[in-house]
Write an enzyme that holds these catalytic residues in place. Structure first.
Site, mmCIF file in Angstrom:
data_model
loop_
_atom_site.group_PDB
_atom_site.id
_atom_site.type_symbol
_atom_site.label_atom_id
_atom_site.label_comp_id
_atom_site.label_asym_id
_atom_site.label_seq_id
_atom_site.Cartn_x
_atom_site.Cartn_y
_atom_site.Cartn_z
ATOM 1 N N ASP A 19 0.852 -1.174 0.000
ATOM 2 C CA ASP A 19 0.000 0.000 0.000
ATOM 3 C C ASP A 19 0.896 1.235 0.000
ATOM 4 O O ASP A 19 1.825 1.327 0.809
ATOM 5 C CB ASP A 19 -0.913 0.000 1.232
ATOM 6 C CG ASP A 19 -1.928 1.111 1.195
ATOM 7 O OD1 ASP A 19 -2.787 1.095 0.300
ATOM 8 O OD2 ASP A 19 -1.868 2.003 2.068
ATOM 9 N N GLU A 50 -4.406 2.355 -4.702
ATOM 10 C CA GLU A 50 -2.952 2.366 -4.527
ATOM 11 C C GLU A 50 -2.454 1.103 -3.840
ATOM 12 O O GLU A 50 -1.369 1.082 -3.273
ATOM 13 C CB GLU A 50 -2.514 3.614 -3.753
ATOM 14 C CG GLU A 50 -2.848 3.613 -2.291
ATOM 15 C CD GLU A 50 -4.259 4.084 -1.948
ATOM 16 O OE1 GLU A 50 -4.536 4.230 -0.759
ATOM 17 O OE2 GLU A 50 -5.093 4.282 -2.847
#
Length: 191
Positions: A56, A99
């Site tokens: 992440d 993301e």
């Protein structure tokens, strides 16, 4: 013959576009889950271990707010290119969503999985993307959660991803820009 070859080529292109995400060129979430299910089955049949990584981008919302979504997209493409260069051909990198990214590492030990995680983390840490104003280069970091894929009875891809997510959040809670391994059993729970 030409018509036959064109149909074969078209089918190949359709298949390729159905398993890859258009922005980054990485595999899709669905394809990753299919490969993870295959790794679980392979682990049961051959008593092997693979590993998964959940990545992440740290503070990506703030990055997008400061620099815009176009620049954020360039960062995601650079990250995807770095992932492709950093892993082996038999491994599988996918965009999990937004993301978040996932990587399936074929046949590895916990130590080897953490080496790969750290190699990826360090490679992403040095990515530089020009700022929209052209006056500086921008960088990002990632937090990574790792989980070994083993042949534990009742294990599923959703359990493995959930465990890797727990390790990912441990990385975030301990300061970000780091890798954490999910530990199975009482010792892992105590840690």
């Amino acid at each position: 013959i030409i018509r036959f070859l064109s149909v074969v080529m078209q089918n190949g292109l359709h298949y390729e576009s159905s398993i890859t995400e258009p922005k980054t060129g990485l595999f899709t979430h669905d394809y990753f889950l299919r490969r993870l299910d295959e790794a679980i089955a392979h682990s049961r049949r051959r008593n092997t271990r693979s590993g998964i990584l959940m990545l992440d981008v740290d503070h990506f919302k703030k990055f997008n707010d400061n620099w815009g979504h176009i620049t954020g997209d360039r960062v995601l493409v650079s990250l995807a290119d770095t992932l492709k260069r950093t892993i082996r051909d038999e491994d599988c990198a996918a965009r999990f969503g937004g993301e978040e990214f996932s990587v399936l590492i074929a046949e590895c030990t916990p130590a080897a999985l953490m080496q790969v995680a750290e190699r990826i983390r360090r490679a992403i840490e040095v990515i530089r993307v020009p700022a929209p104003d052209g006056k500086r280069d921008l960088s990002i970091t990632v937090s990574i959660g790792a989980r070994i894929v083993c042949h534990t009875p009742g294990i599923t891809s959703l359990i493995l991803i959930g465990d890797a997510d727990k390790a990912l959040y441990r990385s975030k809670n301990e300061g970000r820009n780091r890798s954490s391994l999910y530990q199975v059993g009482l010792l892992g729970r105590a840690m």
